[in-house]
Design an enzyme around this catalytic site. Structure first.
Site, mmCIF file in Angstrom:
data_model
loop_
_atom_site.group_PDB
_atom_site.id
_atom_site.type_symbol
_atom_site.label_atom_id
_atom_site.label_comp_id
_atom_site.label_asym_id
_atom_site.label_seq_id
_atom_site.Cartn_x
_atom_site.Cartn_y
_atom_site.Cartn_z
ATOM 1 C CE LYS A 124 -4.492 0.788 0.053
ATOM 2 N NZ LYS A 124 -5.529 -0.161 -0.267
ATOM 3 C CG ASP A 164 -7.275 3.152 -0.781
ATOM 4 O OD1 ASP A 164 -7.707 2.047 -0.646
ATOM 5 O OD2 ASP A 164 -7.466 3.689 0.123
HETATM 6 P P1 NDP Z 1 -12.912 7.823 -2.831
HETATM 7 O O1 NDP Z 1 -11.860 8.469 -2.617
HETATM 8 O O2 NDP Z 1 -13.486 7.369 -4.290
HETATM 9 O O3 NDP Z 1 -14.342 8.013 -1.800
HETATM 10 C C1 NDP Z 1 -14.249 8.061 -0.455
HETATM 11 C C2 NDP Z 1 -15.463 8.298 0.286
HETATM 12 O O4 NDP Z 1 -15.473 8.042 1.541
HETATM 13 C C3 NDP Z 1 -15.895 9.842 -0.111
HETATM 14 O O5 NDP Z 1 -17.299 10.067 -0.210
HETATM 15 C C4 NDP Z 1 -15.312 10.324 1.038
HETATM 16 O O6 NDP Z 1 -15.985 11.735 1.425
HETATM 17 C C5 NDP Z 1 -15.544 9.453 2.146
HETATM 18 N N1 NDP Z 1 -14.542 9.536 3.048
HETATM 19 C C6 NDP Z 1 -13.024 9.535 3.014
HETATM 20 N N2 NDP Z 1 -12.371 9.835 4.043
HETATM 21 C C7 NDP Z 1 -13.302 9.785 4.939
HETATM 22 C C8 NDP Z 1 -13.485 10.241 6.441
HETATM 23 N N3 NDP Z 1 -12.282 10.326 7.107
HETATM 24 N N4 NDP Z 1 -14.557 10.167 7.081
HETATM 25 C C9 NDP Z 1 -15.920 10.204 6.488
HETATM 26 N N5 NDP Z 1 -15.901 9.840 5.077
HETATM 27 C C10 NDP Z 1 -14.692 9.858 4.466
HETATM 28 O O7 NDP Z 1 -12.320 6.306 -2.151
HETATM 29 P P2 NDP Z 1 -12.943 4.723 -2.777
HETATM 30 O O8 NDP Z 1 -14.431 4.530 -2.657
HETATM 31 O O9 NDP Z 1 -11.995 4.116 -3.631
HETATM 32 O O10 NDP Z 1 -12.528 4.063 -1.289
HETATM 33 C C11 NDP Z 1 -13.542 3.798 -0.177
HETATM 34 C C12 NDP Z 1 -13.003 2.749 0.861
HETATM 35 O O11 NDP Z 1 -12.999 1.765 0.189
HETATM 36 C C13 NDP Z 1 -11.779 2.764 1.595
HETATM 37 O O12 NDP Z 1 -11.759 2.355 2.674
HETATM 38 C C14 NDP Z 1 -10.644 2.095 0.537
HETATM 39 O O13 NDP Z 1 -9.686 1.703 1.124
HETATM 40 C C15 NDP Z 1 -11.823 0.810 0.314
HETATM 41 N N6 NDP Z 1 -11.598 0.110 -1.119
HETATM 42 C C16 NDP Z 1 -11.178 0.652 -2.413
HETATM 43 C C17 NDP Z 1 -11.050 0.000 -3.256
HETATM 44 C C18 NDP Z 1 -10.792 0.571 -4.622
HETATM 45 O O14 NDP Z 1 -10.963 -0.153 -5.543
HETATM 46 N N7 NDP Z 1 -10.998 1.738 -4.747
HETATM 47 C C19 NDP Z 1 -10.846 -1.573 -3.023
HETATM 48 C C20 NDP Z 1 -11.110 -2.011 -1.898
HETATM 49 C C21 NDP Z 1 -11.251 -1.114 -0.796
HETATM 50 P P3 NDP Z 1 -15.081 13.103 0.993
HETATM 51 O O15 NDP Z 1 -15.477 13.191 -0.505
HETATM 52 O O16 NDP Z 1 -15.679 13.972 1.868
HETATM 53 O O17 NDP Z 1 -13.729 12.791 1.255
HETATM 54 O O1 2IT Z 2 -8.076 -1.843 -0.815
HETATM 55 C C1 2IT Z 2 -7.842 -2.402 -1.996
HETATM 56 O O2 2IT Z 2 -8.042 -3.377 -2.383
HETATM 57 C C2 2IT Z 2 -7.704 -1.214 -2.950
HETATM 58 N N1 2IT Z 2 -7.552 -0.106 -2.783
HETATM 59 C C3 2IT Z 2 -7.544 -1.767 -4.339
HETATM 60 C C4 2IT Z 2 -5.999 -2.352 -4.461
HETATM 61 C C5 2IT Z 2 -5.704 -2.700 -5.972
HETATM 62 O O3 2IT Z 2 -4.420 -2.760 -6.151
HETATM 63 O O4 2IT Z 2 -6.382 -2.581 -6.827
#
Ligand code: NDP
Ligand code: 2IT
Length: 444
Positions: A124, A164
């Protein structure tokens, strides 16, 4: 191995890393019995070797803002474990990023990637750079400056980053563009790239869709239909958006979404047209979820998370520790019977205990959100063979992988009562594969 002894020793060495220690405690508590049935593991101190990352790169990133001012952020890449494949995991850009958060994410990623059935190790990275309010040009310059330092440590067989929080297609493309200029190669290396630049169909959808596919598998164990179920989703970024898209397709009713300022409650449910609005609001205008409430005249709750709203199913999809014990109790009291984690570690240990003691279907992130990294693995395969698969082909593979992960959780997590402890199942299954590979490869 005695869990408490390992934890005490890690807590002394890494006293300022609560998220990392939280993630380690959850995994070690689940695997303690299995680990202790294998004395050969302890002879080579497998547990410490698995908890402490292989290496951590940290570096300064200088970039120039639109006013010509030079700005400085920290950049990191944690290469946690590569026993079963190249280091693999996302990059997070958020003001809260620090070594503790990235170490917890890299640790979790190692077991998640092991569960996917694909050959990927865990890593990461990220920066305390906040993309909020930055112009497109500032984002580009920051991504380029970040990769100017990172590029020498990554590569298609070495370490493959992705997105992420705060890092989506736009940022991955900027990073990959700079990477291939410096490395003088075009072999993939980042996943989540645009389709035209070597990305995979379904990668943007994969985490959200995958979480819903996993949820369906859990519901199947109790003969429950998703149709008409009321679902509370948190977040409104990549994961949340495609979670909601799939739920709408399946006839569920999504009543909440949120961002870091608050949440919206839509009693009629978010339909396709409203989701299109959210996607444009978040991905193009980069606005706040509050604007949804103003446009559709629904309730907006500032500074709160959506867990007080009555729902059947909760899909936390924003960030770590967004459901505490009190929230979990409210969900249970309101009749929620399933929680599946789109985010990484969104539930605190107290919340998990409440879900499990009340018999909820509860899936931890490393199982439920593994669809994202799985399709990243499929993107790597397509880059290697220099071919692109169709939407249907990737989606079918994603469904199969989520189903395989579910089976592994049931195999290792089913208790005598019949209750499936998905936390235990995911941790043991993820751990055993990495442990066996490490044993085979000797002390390195
Ligand atoms: P994005 O940046 O696209 O979206 C994040 C969302 O969560 C936004 O709505 C954001 O609001 C909100 N958010 C972020 N930080 C906080 C906080 N501290 N408190 C409240 N709301 C918060 O990220 P992703 O959708 O990609 O990721 C969301 C989650 O999923 C994370 O935990 C990530 O690690 C996990 N994840 C992502 C993957 C991926 O492929 N992208 C894969 C597996 C897991 P705001 O716009 O106000 O910041
Ligand atoms: O938390 C996760 O699994 C991710 N943010 C995606 C990682 C990846 O390599 O696609």
């Amino acid at each position: 191995m005695k869990v408490q002894e390992v934890l005490d020793s890690l807590a002394i060495r890494f006293p300022n890393e609560p998220e990392y220690l939280q993630a380690v405690e959850e995994v070690l508590s689940s695997i303690e019995d299995v680990y202790n049935q294998h004395p050969e593991f302890d002879r080579v101190n497998l547990i410490e070797r698995l908890c402490i990352p292989d290496r951590i790169y940290s570096f300064r990133v200088n970039w120039v803002d639109d006013r010509g001012k030079v700005r400085t952020n920290m950049g990191y890449r944690i290469q946690h474990n590569n026993a079963i494949g190249p280091y693999k995991g996302g990059i997070r850009f958020h003001s809260s990023v620090n070594p503790s958060i990235l170490k917890f994410l890299a640790f979790e990623q190692t077991f998640k990637n092991s569960l996917t059935t694909l050959p990927m190790g865990g890593g990461k990275g990220g920066s305390d750079f906040s993309p909020k309010g930055k112009s497109n040009e500032e984002i580009m310059r920051f991504c380029q400056a970040f990769v100017l330092e990172l590029w020498r440590h990554i590569g298609p067989q070495r370490d493959v980053p992705a997105g992420d929080i705060g890092v989506g297609g736009r940022e991955v493309n900027y990073m990959y563009g700079m990477y291939k200029k410096l490395a003088q190669e075009n072999t993939g290396t980042f996943t989540g790239k645009s389709l035209e630049g070597g990305g995979s169909l379904i990668r943007p959808e994969a985490t959200g869709y995958g979480n819903v596919y996993f949820l369906l598998k859990m519901l199947e164990t109790r003969n429950v239909d998703i149709k008409g179920k009321v679902v509370a989703v948190s977040g409104s970024g990549n994961v949340a958006q495609y979670t909601v898209e799939k739920l709408i397709q399946l006839g569920a009713k999504v009543i909440t979404m949120s961002d870091s300022n608050g949440y919206i409650y839509d009693p009629d449910g978010i339909d396709r047209e409203k989701l299109d609005y959210i996607m444009e609001l978040k991905n193009v205008w980069r606005g706040r979820i509050k604007e949804y409430a103003e446009k559709y005249n629904v309730k907006y709750v500032e500074g709160k998370r959506p867990w007080a709203e009555k729902c059947d199913i909760a899909l936390p999809s924003a960030t770590q520790n967004e459901i505490n014990g009190k929230d979990a109790q409210m969900l249970v009291d309101n009749g929620c019977f399933a929680v599946s984690e789109g985010a990484n570690m969104p539930s605190t240990p107290e919340a998990i205990a409440i879900f499990q003691s009340n018999g909820l279907l509860y899936a931890p992130g490393k199982a439920a959100n593994a669809g994202g990294v799985s399709v990243s693995g499929l993107e790597m395969t397509q880059n290697s063979i220099k071919l692109g698969w169709s939407k249907e082909e990737v989606d079918t593979k994603l469904k199969q992988i989520m189903s395989d992960i579910h089976s592994q959780c049931v195999k290792y997590g089913k208790e005598e009562s019949g209750y499936v402890n998905y936390v235990k199942g995911a941790n043991i299954a993820g751990f055993m594969k990495v442990a066996k590979a490490m044993m085979d490869q000797g002390v390195i």
